[in-house]
Design a protein around this motif. Sequence first.
Motif, PDB file in Angstrom:
ATOM      1  N   UNK A  83       0.900  -1.083  -0.031  1.00  0.00           N
ATOM      2  CA  UNK A  83       0.056   0.053  -0.105  1.00  0.00           C
ATOM      3  C   UNK A  83       0.828   1.406  -0.044  1.00  0.00           C
ATOM      4  N   UNK A  87       0.107   3.982  -2.948  1.00  0.00           N
ATOM      5  CA  UNK A  87      -0.446   5.139  -2.890  1.00  0.00           C
ATOM      6  C   UNK A  87       0.531   6.434  -2.789  1.00  0.00           C
ATOM      7  N   UNK A 113      -8.833   1.075  -4.509  1.00  0.00           N
ATOM      8  CA  UNK A 113      -9.401   2.292  -4.225  1.00  0.00           C
ATOM      9  C   UNK A 113     -10.918   2.490  -4.066  1.00  0.00           C
ATOM     10  N   UNK A 116     -12.177   0.726  -1.178  1.00  0.00           N
ATOM     11  CA  UNK A 116     -12.022   1.605  -0.004  1.00  0.00           C
ATOM     12  C   UNK A 116     -13.227   2.675   0.102  1.00  0.00           C
ATOM     13  N   UNK A 117     -13.283   3.233  -1.187  1.00  0.00           N
ATOM     14  CA  UNK A 117     -14.268   4.401  -0.979  1.00  0.00           C
ATOM     15  C   UNK A 117     -15.489   3.898  -0.914  1.00  0.00           C
ATOM     16  N   UNK A 118     -15.911   2.696  -1.086  1.00  0.00           N
ATOM     17  CA  UNK A 118     -17.527   2.155  -1.038  1.00  0.00           C
ATOM     18  C   UNK A 118     -17.471   1.225   0.241  1.00  0.00           C
ATOM     19  N   UNK A 120     -16.629   1.260   4.259  1.00  0.00           N
ATOM     20  CA  UNK A 120     -16.236   2.155   5.274  1.00  0.00           C
ATOM     21  C   UNK A 120     -15.593   1.155   6.347  1.00  0.00           C
ATOM     22  N   UNK A 123     -12.370   0.223   4.979  1.00  0.00           N
ATOM     23  CA  UNK A 123     -11.503   1.344   5.092  1.00  0.00           C
ATOM     24  C   UNK A 123     -10.823   1.401   6.677  1.00  0.00           C
ATOM     25  N   UNK A 124     -11.804   1.400   7.608  1.00  0.00           N
ATOM     26  CA  UNK A 124     -11.448   1.475   9.113  1.00  0.00           C
ATOM     27  C   UNK A 124     -10.459   0.272   9.288  1.00  0.00           C
ATOM     28  N   UNK A 126      -8.323  -0.959   7.308  1.00  0.00           N
ATOM     29  CA  UNK A 126      -6.946  -0.642   6.665  1.00  0.00           C
ATOM     30  C   UNK A 126      -6.235   0.335   7.649  1.00  0.00           C
ATOM     31  N   UNK A 127      -7.037   1.391   8.015  1.00  0.00           N
ATOM     32  CA  UNK A 127      -6.395   2.403   8.911  1.00  0.00           C
ATOM     33  C   UNK A 127      -6.141   1.845  10.205  1.00  0.00           C
ATOM     34  N   UNK A 128      -6.733   0.971  10.720  1.00  0.00           N
ATOM     35  CA  UNK A 128      -6.157   0.365  11.962  1.00  0.00           C
ATOM     36  C   UNK A 128      -5.113  -0.337  11.886  1.00  0.00           C
ATOM     37  N   UNK A 130      -2.907   0.361   9.612  1.00  0.00           N
ATOM     38  CA  UNK A 130      -1.794   1.116   9.483  1.00  0.00           C
ATOM     39  C   UNK A 130      -1.304   1.718  10.882  1.00  0.00           C
TER      40      UNK A 130
END
Lengths: 225, 225
Positions: A83, A87, A113, A116-118, A120, A123-124, A126-128, A130
């Motif tokens: 990623x 990115x 992408x 990710x956009x569609x 939530x 996305x969460x 993935x962010x977690x 990171x």
Amino acid sequence: MQTDCRNCPFKTKATSMLSECSLDQLSSNHLELKLKKGDSIIKQGTYSTNVVFLRTGLAKIHIAGPYTEQIVKMVNAPSYLGLPTTFGSKINQYSVTAVSDAEVCFIDLEVFQNILDENKEFTREIIQEFCKNELESFHRCANRTQKLIRGNMADAILDFADKIFKADSFVLPLSQVEFANLVDTSRESVSRVLAEFDKDGIIKVNGRQIDILNKKSLIMVSQNG
Amino acid sequence: MQTDCRNCPFKTKATSMLSECSLDQLSSNHLELKLKKGDSIIKQGTYSTNVVFLRTGLAKIHIAGPYTEQIVKMVNAPSYLGLPTTFGSKINQYSVTAVSDAEVCFIDLEVFQNILDENKEFTREIIQEFCKNELESFHRCANRTQKLIRGNMADAILDFADKIFKADSFVLPLSQVEFANLVDTSRESVSRVLAEFDKDGIIKVNGRQIDILNKKSLIMVSQNG
DNA sequence: ATTATTTTGTGATATGCATCACATTGTATA
DNA sequence: TATACAATGTGATGCATATCACAAAATAAT
């Protein structure tokens, strides 16, 4: 290759909740590969617009440092790789190599992408992920440089046991040279310290087979630098 | 405090594109504070459900290592702080301290999460940020341990010039002890190496005032370990 | 201004570990 | 089965740098 991601048994928690639409898109836009130990997954310096999903197996993330190759992280499945590269600059900033047989899916960045956009939830997750990584790297940074080699090697062995293999007996997936690159030391020191640990009865070493005999001692060593 | 975030001059690119709704939510759910140099922004070990937006100023992220405090990163505004903590354990895993006067906004995690959910652009920016950080930490990991002190100090000075101050003359925002904690060395070595660099005509040192006289040499030093 | 406290400069010493060198074992290749 | 090559074990040596010990300077507190 055209596989239905709906049935992929290796999905992460959040991936299971992807919308039908996203799953369809994923199914028809990914390339599935079986890799052998030693195969390259991502090559530093090459162009890439793929995110890689490591379905099964174990991999090392490594960077060509100013002098030697440095292993910055061991990753086991299931996990997303590449990623930061895709990115960011599109030129891979590090290499990833399988250290066991592995299965991977190459997913086009655009598709990823969109997903990710569609989604939530996804996305969460993935962010977690990171966030977890960032914390880990902070801690690594604070530890590695303050501890002596015995401490860092104890840490690495504990990491393999607890995070990678979830068992106190395992076969090291790395040569001593690689192990040294992971622990920031020399090959010779790896050999010597492993022998020491064995002599002290903390672990049993048999080639690359490692058995932790006295975990408390090992933790003690990891804490004493 | 109730300020209208619509007019905040310190928004990042993506924040400027937040929906009206999100901006409203943000405006009515954040606490704005002015801090002085040395003030604590985040304290390791304490509970927190806030994300912090560093509007202006410069901060250090630091962790209590096994022996000494380690500075893992310098951060300048505008930037979001504390995400790994709040998304993870809610117990701060590291400290953040202002090293210059600074302005910050405390944003409730729930609000921040909502904004992420509803603004794809913003989410992308945050993810990009994480990606950049991860790469940085990888490189740091590969460099720090392979280079000698002179190389690491050269790196740190170049970082301050290029990334933090965007100028070749600046006042070090850190004491030598802190600088040592950033570069993984001892206070004495910092003093000595700075004196060496000065003697060699690479930089001019005057208390904490640093002027880079010969950037090429400095880069050379950074590359030779 | 005067004292106290923190920050910085610099020599001398000790030491952890990298490096070199080579023996030994293990593992692919012909 | 023999041969080449890679991975490992282990001693001896050197060096970068941490640590210790103060002195000097700068900054803060009274």
